[in-house]
Motif scaffolding. Sequence first.
Motif, PDB file in Angstrom:
ATOM      1  N   UNK A   1       1.034   3.199  -0.892  1.00  0.00           N
ATOM      2  CA  UNK A   1       0.782   1.779  -0.444  1.00  0.00           C
ATOM      3  C   UNK A   1      -0.411   1.892   0.709  1.00  0.00           C
ATOM      4  N   UNK A   2      -1.233   1.047   0.475  1.00  0.00           N
ATOM      5  CA  UNK A   2      -2.689   1.140   1.141  1.00  0.00           C
ATOM      6  C   UNK A   2      -2.696  -0.388   1.763  1.00  0.00           C
ATOM      7  N   UNK A   3      -1.583  -0.790   1.833  1.00  0.00           N
ATOM      8  CA  UNK A   3      -1.757  -2.427   2.612  1.00  0.00           C
ATOM      9  C   UNK A   3      -1.947  -2.523   4.156  1.00  0.00           C
TER      10      UNK A   3
ATOM     11  N   UNK B   1      -9.346   1.861   6.633  1.00  0.00           N
ATOM     12  CA  UNK B   1     -10.687   2.527   6.625  1.00  0.00           C
ATOM     13  C   UNK B   1     -10.252   3.982   5.719  1.00  0.00           C
ATOM     14  N   UNK B   2     -11.073   4.209   4.778  1.00  0.00           N
ATOM     15  CA  UNK B   2     -10.852   5.644   4.167  1.00  0.00           C
ATOM     16  C   UNK B   2     -12.391   6.319   3.950  1.00  0.00           C
ATOM     17  N   UNK B   3     -12.423   7.622   4.276  1.00  0.00           N
ATOM     18  CA  UNK B   3     -13.772   8.169   4.023  1.00  0.00           C
ATOM     19  C   UNK B   3     -13.401   9.248   2.929  1.00  0.00           C
ATOM     20  N   UNK B   4     -14.459   9.960   2.463  1.00  0.00           N
ATOM     21  CA  UNK B   4     -14.171  11.099   1.363  1.00  0.00           C
ATOM     22  C   UNK B   4     -13.292  11.989   1.627  1.00  0.00           C
TER      23      UNK B   4
ATOM     24  N   UNK C   1      -2.046  -2.079  -3.292  1.00  0.00           N
ATOM     25  CA  UNK C   1      -2.346  -2.865  -2.160  1.00  0.00           C
ATOM     26  C   UNK C   1      -3.267  -2.661  -1.464  1.00  0.00           C
ATOM     27  N   UNK C   2      -4.564  -2.127  -2.022  1.00  0.00           N
ATOM     28  CA  UNK C   2      -5.717  -1.554  -1.231  1.00  0.00           C
ATOM     29  C   UNK C   2      -6.416  -3.103  -0.804  1.00  0.00           C
ATOM     30  N   UNK C   3      -7.015  -3.183   0.449  1.00  0.00           N
ATOM     31  CA  UNK C   3      -7.785  -4.312   0.688  1.00  0.00           C
ATOM     32  C   UNK C   3      -9.084  -4.065   0.132  1.00  0.00           C
ATOM     33  N   UNK C   4      -9.977  -5.236   0.335  1.00  0.00           N
ATOM     34  CA  UNK C   4     -11.099  -5.221  -0.635  1.00  0.00           C
ATOM     35  C   UNK C   4     -12.223  -4.076   0.056  1.00  0.00           C
ATOM     36  N   UNK C   5     -11.993  -3.779   1.275  1.00  0.00           N
ATOM     37  CA  UNK C   5     -12.880  -2.785   1.995  1.00  0.00           C
ATOM     38  C   UNK C   5     -12.372  -1.388   1.299  1.00  0.00           C
ATOM     39  N   UNK C   6     -11.362  -1.049   1.392  1.00  0.00           N
ATOM     40  CA  UNK C   6     -10.764   0.152   0.855  1.00  0.00           C
ATOM     41  C   UNK C   6     -11.142   0.279  -0.803  1.00  0.00           C
ATOM     42  N   UNK C   7     -10.717  -0.583  -1.457  1.00  0.00           N
ATOM     43  CA  UNK C   7     -10.840  -0.789  -2.759  1.00  0.00           C
ATOM     44  C   UNK C   7     -12.415  -0.390  -3.127  1.00  0.00           C
TER      45      UNK C   7
ATOM     46  N   UNK D   1      -4.479   4.644 -11.605  1.00  0.00           N
ATOM     47  CA  UNK D   1      -4.037   3.177 -11.797  1.00  0.00           C
ATOM     48  C   UNK D   1      -3.867   2.611 -10.318  1.00  0.00           C
ATOM     49  N   UNK D   2      -4.735   1.473 -10.213  1.00  0.00           N
ATOM     50  CA  UNK D   2      -4.527   0.693  -8.567  1.00  0.00           C
ATOM     51  C   UNK D   2      -3.925  -0.438  -9.044  1.00  0.00           C
ATOM     52  N   UNK D   3      -2.791  -0.544  -8.454  1.00  0.00           N
ATOM     53  CA  UNK D   3      -2.122  -1.983  -8.651  1.00  0.00           C
ATOM     54  C   UNK D   3      -2.148  -2.795  -7.419  1.00  0.00           C
ATOM     55  N   UNK D   4      -1.947  -4.098  -7.715  1.00  0.00           N
ATOM     56  CA  UNK D   4      -2.124  -5.094  -6.530  1.00  0.00           C
ATOM     57  C   UNK D   4      -0.758  -4.982  -5.593  1.00  0.00           C
TER      58      UNK D   4
END
Lengths: 117, 144
Positions: free
Chosen positions: A49-51, A55-58, A82-88, A101-104
């Motif tokens: 869950x990325x809610x 921030x994420x880097x490689x 639940x990734x934010x637009x920035x992380x997505x 699979x990336x679910x909302x």
Amino acid sequence: MNNFSLKRDDREPATVISLKGYLDAHTAPELEETIKSLLDEGKVKIVINLNELDYISSAGLGVFMGFIEEIRDKGGDIKLAEASDKVYRVFDLLGFPMLYEILSKEEEALKRFSEMS
Amino acid sequence: MNKITDYKLKIPSKTDNLELIRNFVAGVARKVGFKEDDVSKIELAVDEACTNVIEHAYKNEKDKDIDLAVKIDFNKLTIVITDRGKSFDMKDIKMPEMEKYLAELRVGGLGIYLMKTLMDEVDYVVRPDGKNEVRMVKFFLDQS
């Protein structure tokens, strides 16, 4: 300084790991250890869950890459939710939507695991 | 001709400092008017470059110097990241072929791929004094 935390929640049919803060080369080892423990316990169905992840880097993305083969070989999967637009956008740049699979919503990800088993 | 403004940061080579480095660069980018979307790109590209310096040039030695200079001139922001660690030849670093990478689920090489994707220009040189220098440019107006 360490603005990262994670929470593990063993639910059915999968374990949910909720990430908070910044996932970079400094904090990625903590996530790596957590996923390693899950594998040691035989738990291979994982929802991330990325809610609250800002921030994420490689280095963070590398953790998912590092385990996915073994997890799928064992009949499990990592599903992201639940990734934010920035992380997505970072996932998208590296072609992750073709790999994972990336679910909302977290519930949708859990449901996908129910359908699998 | 506008005067070039320089912002500088010298910081020890610890991953613990990546957050400070990101905050410094994002702060400058925001101050000179980049939109949040571009601030995020610049911040991530610099994180990737500094992570490479820490892990590859300095082999995770924590007490080495990373020098960051952000130069602002009339049409662009230039970030110069300098280290005294092990050099590498950028030509030897293959850009991951996305299809192959997706097929093989391989790890690695993602940092440089991201830097080149996120910034308008990325160059790497070994200077005559032996220091390694990564230079990345973002134009104020999207040139693409």
